[in-house]
Design an enzyme around this catalytic site. Structure first.
Site, PDB file in Angstrom:
ATOM      1  CE  LYS A  44      -6.977  -3.524  -9.397  1.00  0.00           C
ATOM      2  NZ  LYS A  44      -7.523  -2.284  -9.963  1.00  0.00           N
ATOM      3  N   GLY A  45      -2.699  -4.652  -4.036  1.00  0.00           N
ATOM      4  CA  GLY A  45      -1.761  -3.910  -3.203  1.00  0.00           C
ATOM      5  C   GLY A  45      -0.379  -4.487  -3.047  1.00  0.00           C
ATOM      6  CD  GLU A 100      -3.021  -9.309   2.218  1.00  0.00           C
ATOM      7  OE1 GLU A 100      -2.826  -8.362   1.429  1.00  0.00           O
ATOM      8  OE2 GLU A 100      -4.133  -9.597   2.661  1.00  0.00           O
ATOM      9  CG  ASP A 101      -1.680  -4.421   0.578  1.00  0.00           C
ATOM     10  OD1 ASP A 101      -2.241  -5.240   1.342  1.00  0.00           O
ATOM     11  OD2 ASP A 101      -2.327  -3.638  -0.134  1.00  0.00           O
ATOM     12  CG  ASP A 104      -7.154  -1.650   8.537  1.00  0.00           C
ATOM     13  OD1 ASP A 104      -7.224  -1.483   9.769  1.00  0.00           O
ATOM     14  OD2 ASP A 104      -7.607  -0.850   7.733  1.00  0.00           O
ATOM     15  CE  LYS A 132      -4.128   1.218   8.360  1.00  0.00           C
ATOM     16  NZ  LYS A 132      -5.427   1.867   8.117  1.00  0.00           N
ATOM     17  CB  VAL A 153      -0.338   4.256   4.387  1.00  0.00           C
ATOM     18  CG1 VAL A 153      -0.018   4.841   5.748  1.00  0.00           C
ATOM     19  CG2 VAL A 153      -0.620   2.775   4.487  1.00  0.00           C
ATOM     20  CG  ASP A 159      -5.839   1.712  -3.898  1.00  0.00           C
ATOM     21  OD1 ASP A 159      -6.923   2.058  -4.396  1.00  0.00           O
ATOM     22  OD2 ASP A 159      -5.742   0.745  -3.124  1.00  0.00           O
ATOM     23  NE  ARG A 165      -3.799  -0.088  -7.032  1.00  0.00           N
ATOM     24  CZ  ARG A 165      -4.298  -0.749  -5.987  1.00  0.00           C
ATOM     25  NH1 ARG A 165      -3.501  -1.185  -5.046  1.00  0.00           N
ATOM     26  NH2 ARG A 165      -5.591  -0.960  -5.887  1.00  0.00           N
TER      27      ARG A 165
END
Length: 180
Positions: A44-45, A100-101, A104, A132, A153, A159, A165
């Site tokens: 969802k990001g 992509e959001d 990580d 990151k 974050v 979220d 969000r």
């Protein structure tokens, strides 16, 4: 900007996001003049980032979505990645940009790149809003918005247990909420 008590500080302002998204859109357009693109948003990001990015792209493009699971309901990744919802569009012979959001560990993007390579696109690139600093994975990011510290974050699609969000900025979550 007033922040919720769960949030520490604003890392990236709405204005900085707007400028950088415009720059990324310009880079993509310059590299794909005369081509049609297929943008694949990872839910969802990435939904807000994808919407803002593609509204700034004037060359022909299609938008599709995938849902991937790597976290479940916990805040720590299990390491396993699986597709929850696949594309409706075929990628064969198309110029695909995965959106992509955040990166990580890098496992999700690496999994997607491997999966899509087997689907025979004309080209495959990635556009990521955030990476990151500690990311060690050998994963290629073609278009990167920002590098951030190794903190949790939220905002602009990201979220904390489905909250925050729609914040217009990227904000840091207080460590006490995700570290024991």
């Amino acid at each position: 900007m007033d922040l919720a008590p769960e949030l520490e500080r604003v890392l990236i302002t709405p204005e900085a996001i707007e400028v950088r998204v415009g720059e990324l859109a310009g880079q993509i357009e310059a590299e794909y003049v005369g081509e049609e693109l297929l943008f694949v948003g990872i839910l969802k990001g990435a939904f807000i980032f994808l919407a803002d990015l593609t509204r700034r792209i004037s060359i022909p493009h299609i938008v599709d979505f995938m849902a991937i699971s790597s976290y479940g309901k916990a805040s720590v990744s299990s390491g396993a990645v699986r597709i929850l919802m696949d594309l409706r569009e075929s990628v064969v012979g198309k110029h695909v940009i995965l959106v992509e959001d955040i990166i990580d560990s890098g496992r999700t993007l690496a999994y997607l790149q491997e999966t899509f390579a087997g689907r025979r696109p004309a080209s495959l690139r990635s556009c990521v809003l955030l990476r990151k600093e500690r990311t060690h994975a050998e994963v290629e990011i073609d278009y990167l918005g920002f590098t951030i510290p190794d903190v949790w974050v939220v905002g602009y699609g990201l979220d904390l247990a489905e909250r925050f969000r729609t914040l217009p900025c990227i904000a840091e979550v207080k460590r006490s909420l995700y570290q024991a």
